[in-house]
Design a protein around this motif. Sequence first.
Motif, mmCIF file in Angstrom:
data_model
loop_
_atom_site.group_PDB
_atom_site.id
_atom_site.type_symbol
_atom_site.label_atom_id
_atom_site.label_comp_id
_atom_site.label_asym_id
_atom_site.label_seq_id
_atom_site.Cartn_x
_atom_site.Cartn_y
_atom_site.Cartn_z
ATOM 1 N N THR A 206 -34.898 -73.417 -41.117
ATOM 2 C CA THR A 206 -33.469 -73.646 -41.326
ATOM 3 C C THR A 206 -33.069 -73.632 -42.803
ATOM 4 N N GLY A 207 -34.035 -73.527 -43.689
ATOM 5 C CA GLY A 207 -33.725 -73.554 -45.116
ATOM 6 C C GLY A 207 -34.600 -72.612 -45.908
ATOM 7 N N SER A 208 -34.297 -72.503 -47.184
ATOM 8 C CA SER A 208 -35.052 -71.629 -48.075
ATOM 9 C C SER A 208 -36.125 -72.405 -48.829
ATOM 10 N N TYR A 209 -37.305 -71.854 -48.871
ATOM 11 C CA TYR A 209 -38.401 -72.428 -49.654
ATOM 12 C C TYR A 209 -38.009 -72.541 -51.127
ATOM 13 N N PHE A 210 -37.118 -71.660 -51.578
ATOM 14 C CA PHE A 210 -36.768 -71.592 -52.993
ATOM 15 C C PHE A 210 -35.557 -72.458 -53.345
ATOM 16 N N ASP A 211 -35.018 -73.175 -52.361
ATOM 17 C CA ASP A 211 -33.917 -74.099 -52.623
ATOM 18 C C ASP A 211 -34.500 -75.389 -53.188
ATOM 19 N N ARG A 212 -34.401 -75.559 -54.490
ATOM 20 C CA ARG A 212 -35.020 -76.698 -55.160
ATOM 21 C C ARG A 212 -34.082 -77.900 -55.299
ATOM 22 N N ARG A 213 -32.924 -77.837 -54.693
ATOM 23 C CA ARG A 213 -32.025 -78.983 -54.774
ATOM 24 C C ARG A 213 -32.656 -80.190 -54.074
ATOM 25 N N PRO A 214 -32.639 -81.359 -54.703
ATOM 26 C CA PRO A 214 -33.208 -82.553 -54.069
ATOM 27 C C PRO A 214 -32.463 -82.928 -52.794
ATOM 28 N N TYR A 215 -33.197 -83.628 -51.918
ATOM 29 C CA TYR A 215 -32.593 -84.265 -50.754
ATOM 30 C C TYR A 215 -32.106 -85.636 -51.199
ATOM 31 N N VAL A 216 -30.809 -85.892 -51.036
ATOM 32 C CA VAL A 216 -30.204 -87.116 -51.548
ATOM 33 C C VAL A 216 -29.417 -87.801 -50.438
ATOM 34 N N GLU A 217 -29.789 -89.033 -50.117
ATOM 35 C CA GLU A 217 -28.975 -89.837 -49.215
ATOM 36 C C GLU A 217 -27.946 -90.594 -50.049
ATOM 37 N N VAL A 218 -26.727 -90.736 -49.504
ATOM 38 C CA VAL A 218 -25.626 -91.273 -50.291
ATOM 39 C C VAL A 218 -24.867 -92.350 -49.519
ATOM 40 N N ASP A 219 -24.174 -93.213 -50.283
ATOM 41 C CA ASP A 219 -23.290 -94.202 -49.666
ATOM 42 C C ASP A 219 -21.872 -93.624 -49.607
ATOM 43 N N ALA A 220 -20.924 -94.439 -49.195
ATOM 44 C CA ALA A 220 -19.559 -93.959 -48.986
ATOM 45 C C ALA A 220 -18.899 -93.484 -50.275
ATOM 46 N N ARG A 221 -19.395 -93.937 -51.418
ATOM 47 C CA ARG A 221 -18.838 -93.506 -52.705
ATOM 48 C C ARG A 221 -19.578 -92.306 -53.288
ATOM 49 N N GLY A 222 -20.554 -91.792 -52.554
ATOM 50 C CA GLY A 222 -21.310 -90.656 -53.039
ATOM 51 C C GLY A 222 -22.473 -91.024 -53.941
ATOM 52 N N ARG A 223 -22.757 -92.316 -54.083
ATOM 53 C CA ARG A 223 -23.875 -92.758 -54.925
ATOM 54 C C ARG A 223 -25.191 -92.602 -54.158
ATOM 55 N N ALA A 224 -26.211 -92.175 -54.846
ATOM 56 C CA ALA A 224 -27.505 -91.943 -54.212
ATOM 57 C C ALA A 224 -28.143 -93.256 -53.777
#
Length: 285
Positions: A206-224
């Motif tokens: 479902t994704g690209s091996y070359f997509d190096r963007r981190p996986y980030v969980e966030v709160d309602a304000r967008g803070r990690a």
Amino acid sequence: MTTVPAEDPDLPPVQAAERALGTVGSERRPASSAESVTANRAWWDADADDYHTEHGEFLGVADFVWCPERLREADACLLGEVAGRDVLEVGCGSAPCARWLAGTGARVVGLDLSAGMLRHAAAANEATGIDVPLVRANAERLPFASGSFDVACSAFGAVPFVADLNGLFQEVARVLRPGGSWVFAVTHPMRWIFPDDPGPSGLRVTGSYFDRRPYVEVDARGRATYVEHHRTLGDFVRALTGAGLRLLDLVEPTWPEELTEQWGQWSPLRGALFPGTAIFRCRLS
């Protein structure tokens, strides 16, 4: 930028740490060192109790298990002879690996970012009578003098959670003595192209091996509230060689036929088809 609702019925139940931190979804986006440190310190502090309730029996209190495939240092000997040597465990969690190493005669220090995880480590030190020194610090800035250790190791600790991989490896190289070893285990980079699912859905790209963007969980304000960084195999090799470390071996443990249990996304189904863990064995030039 896509946000995945934390209450999506196709996702696992919301964890206590997610509730405590107010996690509402996840994104793939950049995350700085400061943001990663703040989020992951809070996450592992909040999750430490649940993590050990779920995985404590698997990890043990004085056992060195490299990965969910249950490769043990006692069998693999990836660190070589450690008796009488100075060893640093980077991202030690509750430090079962460090206590096992101490039991073999090594002089070990365990380092972790999370006070919650180190609280479990201190309790296990007391329970076992194996008093491993514990240090709370960011692995990107190791609080040790240069040339302090003969060996550094990490079993799924710290490496995936730091933003500055080059800086981490340079710090490890700095605190090692000439000829010292650095051995670390991470989720195999190819796993990032699949959903984080142990079942049939986890076999679908479902994704690209070359997509190096981190996986980030966030709160309602967008803070990690949680950050995990993705690197390719080549990224790891370049960072290692850039720090003056030489790659001796890349171990990809196979799934044991007799192992029927799951650990998160690791399962017999997926393990029979592609690797779940990559263990890099390196030496300081």
